[in-house]
Motif scaffolding. Structure first.
Motif, PDB file in Angstrom:
ATOM      1  N   GLY A   1      33.414 -20.007  27.409  1.00 12.73           N
ATOM      2  CA  GLY A   1      34.759 -19.548  27.750  1.00 12.73           C
ATOM      3  C   GLY A   1      34.847 -18.028  27.657  1.00 12.73           C
ATOM      4  O   GLY A   1      33.854 -17.317  27.795  1.00 12.73           O
ATOM      5  N   LYS A   2      36.058 -17.533  27.407  1.00 12.00           N
ATOM      6  CA  LYS A   2      36.279 -16.088  27.348  1.00 12.00           C
ATOM      7  C   LYS A   2      35.478 -15.424  26.225  1.00 12.00           C
ATOM      8  O   LYS A   2      34.916 -14.346  26.406  1.00 12.00           O
ATOM      9  CB  LYS A   2      37.770 -15.794  27.177  1.00 12.00           C
ATOM     10  N   ALA A   3      35.428 -16.061  25.054  1.00 13.69           N
ATOM     11  CA  ALA A   3      34.639 -15.499  23.949  1.00 13.69           C
ATOM     12  C   ALA A   3      33.153 -15.468  24.314  1.00 13.69           C
ATOM     13  O   ALA A   3      32.418 -14.572  23.904  1.00 13.69           O
ATOM     14  CB  ALA A   3      34.863 -16.295  22.669  1.00 13.69           C
ATOM     15  N   GLY A   4      32.723 -16.443  25.113  1.00 12.21           N
ATOM     16  CA  GLY A   4      31.336 -16.463  25.572  1.00 12.21           C
ATOM     17  C   GLY A   4      31.002 -15.286  26.466  1.00 12.21           C
ATOM     18  O   GLY A   4      29.888 -14.750  26.417  1.00 12.21           O
TER      19      GLY A   4
ATOM     20  N   LEU B   1      27.750  -8.499  24.713  1.00 14.28           N
ATOM     21  CA  LEU B   1      27.128  -7.948  23.509  1.00 14.28           C
ATOM     22  C   LEU B   1      25.615  -8.185  23.517  1.00 14.28           C
ATOM     23  O   LEU B   1      24.842  -7.296  23.158  1.00 14.28           O
ATOM     24  CB  LEU B   1      27.770  -8.553  22.267  1.00 14.28           C
ATOM     25  N   LEU B   2      25.208  -9.375  23.917  1.00 13.62           N
ATOM     26  CA  LEU B   2      23.771  -9.659  24.020  1.00 13.62           C
ATOM     27  C   LEU B   2      23.108  -8.720  25.017  1.00 13.62           C
ATOM     28  O   LEU B   2      22.058  -8.123  24.734  1.00 13.62           O
ATOM     29  CB  LEU B   2      23.539 -11.117  24.430  1.00 13.62           C
ATOM     30  N   SER B   3      23.720  -8.583  26.175  1.00 21.24           N
ATOM     31  CA  SER B   3      23.180  -7.713  27.221  1.00 21.24           C
ATOM     32  C   SER B   3      23.065  -6.271  26.729  1.00 21.24           C
ATOM     33  O   SER B   3      22.080  -5.588  27.010  1.00 21.24           O
ATOM     34  CB  SER B   3      24.068  -7.794  28.459  1.00 21.24           C
ATOM     35  N   MET B   4      24.061  -5.831  25.969  1.00 21.33           N
ATOM     36  CA  MET B   4      24.082  -4.467  25.452  1.00 21.33           C
ATOM     37  C   MET B   4      22.850  -4.174  24.579  1.00 21.33           C
ATOM     38  O   MET B   4      22.370  -3.049  24.529  1.00 21.33           O
ATOM     39  CB  MET B   4      25.367  -4.268  24.638  1.00 21.33           C
TER      40      MET B   4
ATOM     41  N   ALA C   1      35.625 -13.795  19.854  1.00 17.93           N
ATOM     42  CA  ALA C   1      37.021 -13.956  20.282  1.00 17.93           C
ATOM     43  C   ALA C   1      37.918 -12.865  19.705  1.00 17.93           C
ATOM     44  O   ALA C   1      38.969 -12.567  20.271  1.00 17.93           O
ATOM     45  CB  ALA C   1      37.554 -15.331  19.884  1.00 17.93           C
ATOM     46  N   VAL C   2      37.489 -12.242  18.606  1.00 17.75           N
ATOM     47  CA  VAL C   2      38.309 -11.199  18.002  1.00 17.75           C
ATOM     48  C   VAL C   2      38.528 -10.047  18.989  1.00 17.75           C
ATOM     49  O   VAL C   2      39.571  -9.401  18.983  1.00 17.75           O
ATOM     50  CB  VAL C   2      37.697 -10.708  16.657  1.00 17.75           C
ATOM     51  N   ALA C   3      37.555  -9.813  19.856  1.00 15.60           N
ATOM     52  CA  ALA C   3      37.685  -8.745  20.856  1.00 15.60           C
ATOM     53  C   ALA C   3      38.796  -9.052  21.858  1.00 15.60           C
ATOM     54  O   ALA C   3      39.350  -8.140  22.471  1.00 15.60           O
ATOM     55  CB  ALA C   3      36.364  -8.533  21.587  1.00 15.60           C
ATOM     56  N   LEU C   4      39.136 -10.321  22.006  1.00 12.09           N
ATOM     57  CA  LEU C   4      40.202 -10.724  22.927  1.00 12.09           C
ATOM     58  C   LEU C   4      41.573 -10.620  22.264  1.00 12.09           C
ATOM     59  O   LEU C   4      42.547 -10.268  22.915  1.00 12.09           O
ATOM     60  CB  LEU C   4      39.976 -12.160  23.403  1.00 12.09           C
ATOM     61  N   TYR C   5      41.633 -10.949  20.974  1.00 13.10           N
ATOM     62  CA  TYR C   5      42.915 -10.990  20.272  1.00 13.10           C
ATOM     63  C   TYR C   5      43.230  -9.702  19.535  1.00 13.10           C
ATOM     64  O   TYR C   5      44.389  -9.396  19.302  1.00 13.10           O
ATOM     65  CB  TYR C   5      42.940 -12.169  19.289  1.00 13.10           C
TER      66      TYR C   5
END
Length: 188
Positions: free
Chosen positions: A54-57, A63-66, A162-166
């Motif tokens: 989902g969105k957190a994914g 982050l993995l790509s980074m 998910a914290v990055a979304l909220y």
């Protein structure tokens, strides 16, 4: 691992087994150097049977790509393998019922680094390896070192993606922690 995943798919050890569309055992490399452990599947994970789709994914993928990793390079799972109703936090009895599966996944994969994503997975993993959990806000990005039957393992809790979304202000904290993870992986 395939037999374990089949057991998870048919598990009814707690009420969540009766409510799910799909159990979500985990995905990625069975030879992964790093294992990410989330808390529980959400709506999209329950629909697809895969973790962090989902969105957190999407945040996790960024982050993995980074740090130069792909999902195929790591193993991603959750403590609780079935979605709690309305995405509520996992309950203690659900964690107790599901955690033996996580323990077996760790024993099979034998990761060098375990990254708990969020406070529930952080609390379980730290206790499992003999550490006393503290609030995630105090320990995110901190590295713990533990001895196991298969050698040394490093544990680095981070905020749940998910914290990055909220709380968008914590996105930079997540990025800094993943840069620390990249450094840790080069040493481990």
């Amino acid at each position: 691992m395939k037999r374990l995943e089949e057991r998870i798919q048919t598990c009814k050890k707690c009420l969540l087994g009766n409510l799910r569309t799909n159990a979500v055992p985990g995905s990625g490399s069975y030879d992964a150097k790093v294992m990410f452990v989330g808390e529980a599947p959400g709506y999209w994970e329950d629909q697809k049977g895969l973790p962090f789709v989902g969105k957190a994914g999407k945040v996790l993928d960024e982050l993995l790509s980074m740090i130069g990793l792909r999902r195929e390079d790591v193993y991603i799972t959750n403590i609780v393998k079935c979605r709690p109703p309305n995405n509520r936090d996992p309950r203690e009895e659900e964690i107790r019922a599901c955690s033996p599966y996580l323990d077996m996944q760790i024993d099979i994969i034998r990761p060098r680094v375990i990254v708990p994503l969020g406070r529930y997975s952080m609390s379980y993993i730290l206790r499992k390896f003999g550490f006393e959990p503290e609030p995630i806000s105090r320990v995110h990005g901190k590295v713990y070192e533990a001895s196991t039957l298969f050698g040394r393992v490093y544990i680095m809790p981070v905020y749940h993606p998910a914290v990055a979304l909220y709380k968008p202000q914590l996105r930079e904290e997540l990025k800094r922690d993943f840069l620390k993870l990249k450094e840790l992986l080069s040493r481990a």
